[in-house]
Write a protein that holds these residues in place. Structure first.
Motif, PDB file in Angstrom:
ATOM      1  N   LYS A 226     -10.800  17.513  13.850  1.00  0.00           N
ATOM      2  CA  LYS A 226     -10.922  18.627  12.916  1.00  0.00           C
ATOM      3  C   LYS A 226     -11.739  19.782  13.493  1.00  0.00           C
ATOM      4  O   LYS A 226     -11.655  20.910  13.027  1.00  0.00           O
TER       5      LYS A 226
ATOM      6  N   HIS B  20      -7.288  18.570  10.244  1.00  0.00           N
ATOM      7  CA  HIS B  20      -8.167  17.758   9.399  1.00  0.00           C
ATOM      8  C   HIS B  20      -7.513  16.457   8.947  1.00  0.00           C
ATOM      9  O   HIS B  20      -8.208  15.455   8.731  1.00  0.00           O
ATOM     10  N   SER B  21      -6.176  16.458   8.829  1.00  0.00           N
ATOM     11  CA  SER B  21      -5.512  15.287   8.254  1.00  0.00           C
ATOM     12  C   SER B  21      -4.947  14.312   9.269  1.00  0.00           C
ATOM     13  O   SER B  21      -4.797  13.126   8.974  1.00  0.00           O
TER      14      SER B  21
ATOM     15  N   LYS C  28      -4.672  24.303  10.539  1.00  0.00           N
ATOM     16  CA  LYS C  28      -6.019  23.828  10.212  1.00  0.00           C
ATOM     17  C   LYS C  28      -5.964  22.588   9.330  1.00  0.00           C
ATOM     18  O   LYS C  28      -6.752  21.643   9.505  1.00  0.00           O
ATOM     19  N   GLN C  29      -5.028  22.584   8.372  1.00  0.00           N
ATOM     20  CA  GLN C  29      -4.873  21.397   7.526  1.00  0.00           C
ATOM     21  C   GLN C  29      -4.468  20.180   8.337  1.00  0.00           C
ATOM     22  O   GLN C  29      -4.975  19.077   8.122  1.00  0.00           O
TER      23      GLN C  29
END
Length: 416
Positions: free
Chosen positions: A91, A117-118, A113-114
């Motif tokens: 992330k 993080h995931s 960006k999502q």
């Protein structure tokens, strides 16, 4: 394992990735790498081909020890570099790529960006990134549809025949070209050409700074030379119009527009303090009587209107427009050699500024002892806020903020 589009499945993780020995692509098109550099930093170089047709061709993804990942397809390659921080948290990773790829993915930054993080690991993120890039390329057709070689060879040949001294600008993709030309009065002009892949079968779009429409005559065998010649002919047809406007700009104080373009057909010329005339010149008949609109207090502009109407029969198309205006109005316009522009540019009495959203004060109190100028928008808002103001149809009635004398303003003149 070579299923079409298998590498583009979102959410894939390292446990499901095929091993490099058992599933290496036989055609040798697996490209790119993820390798460990500088101890804890990890860099990834990834190349993706013609992803817009991924459902119809094979795109391979393979992993190996050392976290090496490759993805490829046939036509287009992109390179990225993924830098992981010392804590190896995905992330907090940083992505580096070329300006071309950055432009393609510009509208998908929040999605990337999502995914950072995931996604559980780097390989999963690369697969997700490939999917996002496929979508971005489908929505940006011009970036992945190659133009035919004949287009470039024909364009370069035309430019050489025309002469590079007539070229002011060429973009990196050879799709936008600016040509320069000089009219018989030594004025410099530009024409911008927007070409498509079917040139010269189809003509380019032409953008010019003209007061009239410019349309070219085009045949498939024509070239840039023909466009340039038609551009020169159009310049000569507008020579008299630009002569007229240049004389006004050079011998009077023009209040608006501040920096007139070649396509501008109107001028607001200062006559005196808080008094001006706005003229609209016909570019096809620049020596004919223009539309005139006087701005200022009624006790000043009414005599000017009367003189214009009474002397209209004296208009002589054989002399310049500026000289005709002087003769009809029986005035001399303030000279640029004697007076400064500040002598005619009085600030608005409400906002205390001269320019407001590109406009200048053009409403004046009719009281001779006051004569305070206002912007239309400022005066409208002021009158709207007065309890004593009233409105009848499109006219609002109120009082001058300075002398309390009656003021009227047409509401249709209010700026949006």
């Amino acid at each position: 394992h070579r299923q079409a589009g298998a590498a583009a499945q979102p959410g894939a993780n390292a446990r499901n990735a095929p091993s490099p020995r058992a599933h290496a692509p036989p055609d040798g098109r697996g490209l790119g790498a993820v390798r460990t550099v500088a101890g804890s930093e990890c860099a990834a170089a990834w190349r993706v081909g013609d992803l817009c047709s991924a459902t119809a061709r094979c795109c391979c993804l393979r992993t190996a020890r050392g976290r090496r990942t490759r993805a490829s397809s046939a036509r287009r390659d992109f390179h990225i570099r993924i830098l992981l921080p010392t804590d190896s948290q995905l992330k907090n990773a940083r992505i580096e790529c070329s300006w071309h790829l950055k432009k393609i993915l510009h509208g998908y930054r929040h999605i990337l960006k999502q995914r950072l993080h995931s996604c559980p690991d780097l390989v999963s993120f690369v697969v997700e990134l490939k999917t996002i890039l496929e979508i971005a390329l489908k929505n940006t057709q011009e970036l992945h549809v190659p133009w035919p070689p004949e287009y470039y060879s024909c364009l370069v040949r035309d430019l050489e025949i025309l002469g590079w001294n007539k070229v002011a600008y060429v973009d990196t993709g050879l799709t936008t070209i600016k040509l320069k030309a000089e009219d018989s009065r030594d004025r410099q002009h530009l024409i911008t050409l927007k070409l498509n892949a079917k040139y010269p079968t189809e003509p380019p779009d032409c953008i010019v700074d003209f007061p009239v429409q410019f349309a070219i005559s085009w045949m498939p065998q024509d070239s840039l030379v023909d466009i340039h010649n038609q551009f020169l002919a159009a310049l000569e047809s507008l020579k008299e119009f630009w002569d007229t406007m240049d004389e006004i700009d050079g011998k009077t104080w023009v209040l608006e527009p501040e920096n007139p373009a070649r396509c501008a057909t109107s001028r607001r010329i200062a006559i005196g303090s808080n008094v001006s005339v706005n003229i609209e010149v016909d570019p096809r008949h620049p020596k004919m009587l223009p539309e005139c609109y006087f701005l200022g207090a009624d006790h000043v502009v009414n005599p000017l209107r009367t003189k214009l109407n009474s002397n209209m029969h004296l208009w002589d198309p054989e002399i310049s427009l500026l000289q005709n205006l002087k003769d009809l109005l029986e005035i001399d316009f303030p000279s640029r050699a004697v007076l400064e522009k500040s002598d005619f540019t009085k600030d608005c009495g409400i906002c205390y500024a001269y320019r407001l959203n590109g406009t200048t004060p053009d409403q004046v109190c009719d009281e001779p002892r006051c004569g305070q100028p206002f912007h239309q928008a400022c005066l409208y808002e002021w009158l709207q806020g007065l309890p004593s103001s009233r409105q009848s149809f499109n006219v609002i009635f109120g009082e001058c903020p300075y002398c309390n004398k009656p003021l009227t303003l047409k509401s249709s003149m209010k700026k949006p």
